[in-house]
Scaffold this motif. Sequence first.
Motif, PDB file in Angstrom:
ATOM      1  N   THR A   1     -34.296 -43.220  19.664  1.00  0.00           N
ATOM      2  CA  THR A   1     -35.432 -43.561  20.660  1.00  0.00           C
ATOM      3  C   THR A   1     -36.486 -42.829  21.347  1.00  0.00           C
ATOM      4  OG1 THR A   1     -33.412 -45.304  21.718  1.00  0.00           O
ATOM      5  CG2 THR A   1     -34.121 -46.126  19.444  1.00  0.00           C
ATOM      6  N   VAL A   2     -34.610 -42.541  22.340  1.00  0.00           N
ATOM      7  CA  VAL A   2     -35.076 -42.012  23.100  1.00  0.00           C
ATOM      8  C   VAL A   2     -36.432 -40.757  22.061  1.00  0.00           C
ATOM      9  CG1 VAL A   2     -35.122 -39.792  25.111  1.00  0.00           C
ATOM     10  CG2 VAL A   2     -33.518 -42.166  24.867  1.00  0.00           C
ATOM     11  N   GLY A   3     -35.905 -39.730  21.295  1.00  0.00           N
ATOM     12  CA  GLY A   3     -37.467 -39.049  20.666  1.00  0.00           C
ATOM     13  C   GLY A   3     -38.519 -38.920  20.978  1.00  0.00           C
ATOM     14  N   GLN A   4     -38.241 -40.406  20.177  1.00  0.00           N
ATOM     15  CA  GLN A   4     -39.538 -41.229  19.641  1.00  0.00           C
ATOM     16  C   GLN A   4     -40.410 -41.543  20.863  1.00  0.00           C
ATOM     17  OE1 GLN A   4     -38.126 -44.872  17.366  1.00  0.00           O
ATOM     18  NE2 GLN A   4     -38.774 -43.641  15.077  1.00  0.00           N
ATOM     19  N   ALA A   5     -39.570 -42.419  22.141  1.00  0.00           N
ATOM     20  CA  ALA A   5     -40.230 -42.153  23.038  1.00  0.00           C
ATOM     21  C   ALA A   5     -41.094 -41.524  23.688  1.00  0.00           C
ATOM     22  CB  ALA A   5     -39.429 -43.144  23.949  1.00  0.00           C
ATOM     23  N   SER A   6     -39.802 -40.243  23.988  1.00  0.00           N
ATOM     24  CA  SER A   6     -40.935 -39.752  24.971  1.00  0.00           C
ATOM     25  C   SER A   6     -41.662 -38.631  23.583  1.00  0.00           C
ATOM     26  CB  SER A   6     -39.498 -37.853  23.939  1.00  0.00           C
ATOM     27  OG  SER A   6     -40.051 -37.022  25.505  1.00  0.00           O
ATOM     28  N   LEU A   7     -42.211 -38.873  22.357  1.00  0.00           N
ATOM     29  CA  LEU A   7     -43.458 -38.179  21.705  1.00  0.00           C
ATOM     30  C   LEU A   7     -44.022 -39.182  22.458  1.00  0.00           C
ATOM     31  CD1 LEU A   7     -41.886 -37.044  18.214  1.00  0.00           C
ATOM     32  CD2 LEU A   7     -42.533 -35.861  20.393  1.00  0.00           C
ATOM     33  N   LEU A   8     -44.364 -40.714  22.189  1.00  0.00           N
ATOM     34  CA  LEU A   8     -44.922 -41.260  22.075  1.00  0.00           C
ATOM     35  C   LEU A   8     -45.685 -41.657  23.642  1.00  0.00           C
ATOM     36  CD1 LEU A   8     -43.313 -44.879  20.708  1.00  0.00           C
ATOM     37  CD2 LEU A   8     -45.942 -43.659  19.548  1.00  0.00           C
ATOM     38  N   PHE A   9     -45.052 -41.464  23.919  1.00  0.00           N
ATOM     39  CA  PHE A   9     -45.401 -41.527  26.061  1.00  0.00           C
ATOM     40  C   PHE A   9     -45.629 -39.965  26.733  1.00  0.00           C
ATOM     41  CE2 PHE A   9     -43.565 -45.503  24.677  1.00  0.00           C
ATOM     42  CZ  PHE A   9     -44.913 -46.611  25.119  1.00  0.00           C
ATOM     43  N   ASP A  10     -45.698 -39.144  25.886  1.00  0.00           N
ATOM     44  CA  ASP A  10     -45.482 -37.944  26.437  1.00  0.00           C
ATOM     45  C   ASP A  10     -44.438 -37.493  27.587  1.00  0.00           C
ATOM     46  OD1 ASP A  10     -46.456 -34.945  26.340  1.00  0.00           O
ATOM     47  OD2 ASP A  10     -48.157 -35.721  27.996  1.00  0.00           O
TER      48      ASP A  10
ATOM     49  N   THR B   1     -42.385 -36.172  30.246  1.00  0.00           N
ATOM     50  CA  THR B   1     -41.907 -34.983  30.565  1.00  0.00           C
ATOM     51  C   THR B   1     -40.140 -34.837  30.416  1.00  0.00           C
ATOM     52  OG1 THR B   1     -40.850 -35.720  33.108  1.00  0.00           O
ATOM     53  CG2 THR B   1     -43.091 -34.991  32.192  1.00  0.00           C
ATOM     54  N   PRO B   2     -39.671 -33.340  30.342  1.00  0.00           N
ATOM     55  CA  PRO B   2     -38.260 -33.034  29.525  1.00  0.00           C
ATOM     56  C   PRO B   2     -37.220 -33.582  30.987  1.00  0.00           C
ATOM     57  CG  PRO B   2     -39.601 -31.325  29.726  1.00  0.00           C
ATOM     58  CD  PRO B   2     -40.465 -31.982  30.279  1.00  0.00           C
ATOM     59  N   ARG B   3     -37.419 -33.945  32.281  1.00  0.00           N
ATOM     60  CA  ARG B   3     -36.790 -34.534  33.637  1.00  0.00           C
ATOM     61  C   ARG B   3     -36.783 -35.858  32.613  1.00  0.00           C
ATOM     62  NH1 ARG B   3     -38.203 -34.255  39.238  1.00  0.00           N
ATOM     63  NH2 ARG B   3     -35.950 -35.754  40.032  1.00  0.00           N
ATOM     64  N   ASP B   4     -37.738 -36.694  32.186  1.00  0.00           N
ATOM     65  CA  ASP B   4     -37.747 -38.023  32.240  1.00  0.00           C
ATOM     66  C   ASP B   4     -36.853 -38.423  31.033  1.00  0.00           C
ATOM     67  OD1 ASP B   4     -39.205 -38.862  34.605  1.00  0.00           O
ATOM     68  OD2 ASP B   4     -41.638 -38.671  33.311  1.00  0.00           O
ATOM     69  N   GLU B   5     -37.079 -37.837  30.046  1.00  0.00           N
ATOM     70  CA  GLU B   5     -36.302 -37.679  28.737  1.00  0.00           C
ATOM     71  C   GLU B   5     -34.628 -37.039  29.249  1.00  0.00           C
ATOM     72  OE1 GLU B   5     -36.141 -35.738  24.221  1.00  0.00           O
ATOM     73  OE2 GLU B   5     -37.533 -34.980  25.562  1.00  0.00           O
ATOM     74  N   GLU B   6     -34.345 -36.208  29.825  1.00  0.00           N
ATOM     75  CA  GLU B   6     -33.022 -35.996  30.043  1.00  0.00           C
ATOM     76  C   GLU B   6     -32.686 -37.524  30.628  1.00  0.00           C
ATOM     77  OE1 GLU B   6     -29.521 -34.364  30.234  1.00  0.00           O
ATOM     78  OE2 GLU B   6     -31.419 -33.316  29.382  1.00  0.00           O
ATOM     79  N   PHE B   7     -33.152 -37.855  31.667  1.00  0.00           N
ATOM     80  CA  PHE B   7     -33.139 -39.227  32.678  1.00  0.00           C
ATOM     81  C   PHE B   7     -32.619 -40.233  31.384  1.00  0.00           C
ATOM     82  CE2 PHE B   7     -34.025 -43.161  33.610  1.00  0.00           C
ATOM     83  CZ  PHE B   7     -33.791 -43.475  34.873  1.00  0.00           C
ATOM     84  N   LEU B   8     -33.621 -40.644  30.938  1.00  0.00           N
ATOM     85  CA  LEU B   8     -33.199 -41.643  29.850  1.00  0.00           C
ATOM     86  C   LEU B   8     -31.735 -40.743  28.802  1.00  0.00           C
ATOM     87  CD1 LEU B   8     -36.420 -42.022  28.261  1.00  0.00           C
ATOM     88  CD2 LEU B   8     -35.146 -43.696  29.291  1.00  0.00           C
ATOM     89  N   LEU B   9     -31.851 -40.101  28.784  1.00  0.00           N
ATOM     90  CA  LEU B   9     -30.525 -39.564  27.875  1.00  0.00           C
ATOM     91  C   LEU B   9     -28.936 -40.248  28.737  1.00  0.00           C
ATOM     92  CD1 LEU B   9     -32.154 -36.708  25.672  1.00  0.00           C
ATOM     93  CD2 LEU B   9     -31.438 -38.430  24.344  1.00  0.00           C
ATOM     94  N   ARG B  10     -29.319 -39.584  30.122  1.00  0.00           N
ATOM     95  CA  ARG B  10     -27.763 -39.804  30.668  1.00  0.00           C
ATOM     96  C   ARG B  10     -27.514 -41.107  30.937  1.00  0.00           C
ATOM     97  NH1 ARG B  10     -29.444 -37.730  35.788  1.00  0.00           N
ATOM     98  NH2 ARG B  10     -31.266 -36.806  34.878  1.00  0.00           N
ATOM     99  N   GLN B  11     -28.797 -41.576  31.608  1.00  0.00           N
ATOM    100  CA  GLN B  11     -28.294 -43.143  31.419  1.00  0.00           C
ATOM    101  C   GLN B  11     -28.080 -44.404  30.874  1.00  0.00           C
ATOM    102  OE1 GLN B  11     -28.088 -44.104  34.970  1.00  0.00           O
ATOM    103  NE2 GLN B  11     -28.257 -42.082  35.081  1.00  0.00           N
ATOM    104  N   PHE B  12     -28.972 -43.738  29.450  1.00  0.00           N
ATOM    105  CA  PHE B  12     -28.697 -44.664  28.340  1.00  0.00           C
ATOM    106  C   PHE B  12     -27.704 -44.206  26.915  1.00  0.00           C
ATOM    107  CE2 PHE B  12     -32.308 -45.625  31.387  1.00  0.00           C
ATOM    108  CZ  PHE B  12     -32.330 -47.308  31.277  1.00  0.00           C
ATOM    109  N   VAL B  13     -27.753 -43.504  26.717  1.00  0.00           N
ATOM    110  CA  VAL B  13     -27.062 -42.958  25.948  1.00  0.00           C
ATOM    111  C   VAL B  13     -25.810 -42.282  25.922  1.00  0.00           C
ATOM    112  CG1 VAL B  13     -27.130 -41.318  23.562  1.00  0.00           C
ATOM    113  CG2 VAL B  13     -29.235 -42.362  24.097  1.00  0.00           C
ATOM    114  N   HIS B  14     -26.347 -41.592  26.513  1.00  0.00           N
ATOM    115  CA  HIS B  14     -24.803 -40.308  27.520  1.00  0.00           C
ATOM    116  C   HIS B  14     -23.328 -41.896  27.817  1.00  0.00           C
ATOM    117  CE1 HIS B  14     -26.298 -37.264  24.866  1.00  0.00           C
ATOM    118  NE2 HIS B  14     -26.670 -36.970  26.478  1.00  0.00           N
ATOM    119  N   HIS B  15     -24.086 -42.368  29.061  1.00  0.00           N
ATOM    120  CA  HIS B  15     -22.857 -43.419  29.753  1.00  0.00           C
ATOM    121  C   HIS B  15     -22.921 -44.572  28.640  1.00  0.00           C
ATOM    122  CE1 HIS B  15     -22.124 -45.451  33.266  1.00  0.00           C
ATOM    123  NE2 HIS B  15     -22.645 -46.433  32.941  1.00  0.00           N
ATOM    124  N   ARG B  16     -23.914 -44.497  28.107  1.00  0.00           N
ATOM    125  CA  ARG B  16     -23.264 -46.196  27.300  1.00  0.00           C
ATOM    126  C   ARG B  16     -21.844 -45.655  26.021  1.00  0.00           C
ATOM    127  NH1 ARG B  16     -28.204 -49.785  25.116  1.00  0.00           N
ATOM    128  NH2 ARG B  16     -28.362 -50.543  27.556  1.00  0.00           N
TER     129      ARG B  16
END
Length: 70
Positions: free
Chosen positions: A29-38, A40-55
Motif C-alpha cells: 500500500t505504501v508503494g501504491q500510495a507513493s505512485l498515486l500521489f507522487d 517524495t522518497p522522504r515521504d515514502e520513507e516516513f510511511l514505511l518507518r511510522q506504519f509498516v516497520h513500527h507495527r
Amino acid sequence: MRPLIPEGEALRRALLWIADHGGHCTLKTVGQASLLFDLTPRDEEFLLRQFVHHRGASSDASLSGQQRTP
C-alpha cells in the motif's frame, strides 16, 4: 515559482487514501500510495518507518512475549 501542490499535501492525501482502503499500511500500500500521489522518497520513507516497520516491531514483541509465557 510555487509548486502546484503545497508541501506535505501529497503525504496528507496518501494517508487519507490508505485510511479509506482499510487503514492497513503494508509495503504494497505504501508503494501504491507513493505512485498515486507522487510522494517524495522522504515521504515514502516516513510511511514505511511510522506504519509498516513500527507495527511489525510491535507485533513481533507481542508474539515473543506470548511465546515465553507457558
